[in-house]
Design an enzyme around this catalytic site. Structure first.
Site, mmCIF file in Angstrom:
data_model
loop_
_atom_site.group_PDB
_atom_site.id
_atom_site.type_symbol
_atom_site.label_atom_id
_atom_site.label_comp_id
_atom_site.label_asym_id
_atom_site.label_seq_id
_atom_site.Cartn_x
_atom_site.Cartn_y
_atom_site.Cartn_z
ATOM 1 N N ASN A 27 1.272 4.942 8.205
ATOM 2 C CA ASN A 27 2.339 4.069 7.744
ATOM 3 C C ASN A 27 3.239 3.673 8.902
ATOM 4 O O ASN A 27 3.577 4.493 9.762
ATOM 5 C CB ASN A 27 3.156 4.761 6.658
ATOM 6 C CG ASN A 27 4.241 3.862 6.105
ATOM 7 O OD1 ASN A 27 5.350 3.823 6.617
ATOM 8 N ND2 ASN A 27 3.908 3.110 5.082
ATOM 9 N N SER A 73 0.829 -1.209 0.000
ATOM 10 C CA SER A 73 0.000 0.000 0.000
ATOM 11 C C SER A 73 0.861 1.255 0.000
ATOM 12 O O SER A 73 0.470 2.281 -0.581
ATOM 13 C CB SER A 73 -0.955 0.003 1.195
ATOM 14 O OG SER A 73 -0.255 0.079 2.422
ATOM 15 N N PRO A 121 -0.462 10.169 0.478
ATOM 16 C CA PRO A 121 0.098 9.535 1.678
ATOM 17 C C PRO A 121 -0.515 8.160 1.925
ATOM 18 O O PRO A 121 -1.636 7.871 1.509
ATOM 19 C CB PRO A 121 -0.279 10.505 2.812
ATOM 20 C CG PRO A 121 -0.695 11.762 2.156
ATOM 21 C CD PRO A 121 -1.218 11.393 0.808
ATOM 22 N N ASP A 122 0.255 7.329 2.625
ATOM 23 C CA ASP A 122 -0.185 5.972 2.972
ATOM 24 C C ASP A 122 -1.019 6.046 4.246
ATOM 25 O O ASP A 122 -0.599 5.632 5.324
ATOM 26 C CB ASP A 122 1.053 5.085 3.159
ATOM 27 C CG ASP A 122 0.690 3.635 3.436
ATOM 28 O OD1 ASP A 122 -0.426 3.224 3.099
ATOM 29 O OD2 ASP A 122 1.550 2.920 3.986
ATOM 30 N N ARG A 123 -2.265 6.541 4.110
ATOM 31 C CA ARG A 123 -3.129 6.789 5.266
ATOM 32 C C ARG A 123 -4.560 6.334 5.002
ATOM 33 O O ARG A 123 -5.508 7.076 5.244
ATOM 34 C CB ARG A 123 -3.119 8.280 5.636
ATOM 35 C CG ARG A 123 -1.813 8.753 6.259
ATOM 36 C CD ARG A 123 -1.861 10.237 6.542
ATOM 37 N NE ARG A 123 -0.662 10.656 7.275
ATOM 38 C CZ ARG A 123 -0.683 11.223 8.476
ATOM 39 N NH1 ARG A 123 -1.829 11.410 9.089
ATOM 40 N NH2 ARG A 123 0.435 11.593 9.055
#
Length: 294
Positions: free
Chosen positions: A131, A56, A66-68
């Site tokens: 993350n 992801s 963003p990885d959110r």
């Protein structure tokens, strides 16, 4: 290569599952690498990896977000199908926390399974996740019982030939090691085939202590991004049955693109550029040599 034109036959599902979960403990860990697109998957297969990991973080990065928990299930399914179509390797998709609910986790598990993907990973971070490698944010987790229920729901939606990886972020959230192992145990008992007790750079001794204390019914995996000096042999000898290099191909590509972009902007002869793959390699990896036969 398998073109992925529909759900695979049961025998092929089982064959790919067994590449991730050999009937007997392998002499070395099964090795997966992060593949953010079809070309990366083909490179991974030619390099001899055992499977593809669709991260992801990597897919978020390629989309500039963003990885959110901003990626939706449909986006990840679409990427996974493209990768699955490009390789004969098993493909495991990082589905964050199952997108926040038990029903969402079960649905994406079923959709991935029907598309021929071999497995999925879900983690016990509460929605919205952060993350794992970011150390400066507060974190909260699902309760152990609630997340075990999510694992069980995903298992019920897919049957036994789909691989479920359950990951606990307990150490990253600051919980004691024994609590993290207890969580992993519960997820294994709920139906996970593989468990990850994740860490973002604490004591390396934690890796060995986890393996020493692990008695669960699932196999143990490591994602050693923060432990750059740990070797594959060390992890295998400790008892890890799977190791995932989750983001390194993308990071290598970013470093090369940054350097080449600066060189191109300065101008000069293209023949002076270094580190370029030949254009024939681009054509080969895109499948051009097989077009006439197809």
């Amino acid at each position: 290569m398998d073109l992925g034109t529909g759900p695979m036959m049961a025998a092929e599902y089982q064959a790919r599952r067994q590449r991730l979960l050999p009937p007997e403990e392998p002499s070395a860990p099964v090795l997966l690498v992060g593949t953010h697109n079809a070309v990366a998957a083909r490179i991974a297969e030619e390099a001899g990896f055992d499977g593809c990991w669709v991260s992801s973080l990597e897919i978020s990065a390629t989309k500039g977000i963003p990885d959110r928990n901003l990626l939706g299930a449909k986006e990840m399914i679409d990427v996974a199908q493209t990768i699955r179509s490009a390789t004969t390797l098993p493909v495991v998709v990082d589905c964050d926390n199952g997108y926040g609910t038990d029903l969402a986790a079960a649905r994406v598990a079923r959709e991935l399974h029907l598309s021929g993907v071999t497995g999925m990973c879900i983690e016990d971070s509460a929605f919205p996740k952060r993350n794992s490698l970011i150390k400066s944010v507060d974190r909260s987790l699902e309760s152990r019982e609630a997340f075990a229920g999510r694992v069980a729901r995903a298992r019920a939606a897919t049957g036994d030939d789909f691989v479920i990886v359950a990951r606990t972020e307990a150490l990253i959230a600051g919980l004691p090691l024994d609590d993290a192992i207890d969580r992993a145990q519960s997820y294994a008992e709920a139906g996970a085939d593989i468990v990850v007790v994740h860490s973002n750079g604490g004591e390396v001794d934690d890796l060995w202590e986890i393996a020493k204390k692990w008695t669960g019914p699932a196999r143990l995996a490591s994602i050693p991004t923060a432990y750059t000096d740990v070797t594959l042999d060390e992890l295998g000898h400790a008892g890890y049955g799977m190791v995932v290099y989750a983001n390194h191909l993308l990071r290598g590509a970013l470093a090369t693109m940054t350097r080449l972009a600066a060189q191109l902007r300065r101008g000069g002869q293209l023949s002076a550029l270094t580190g370029l793959a030949p254009i024939q390699e681009v054509l080969r990896l895109s499948g051009e040599p097989g077009v006439a036969a197809a």
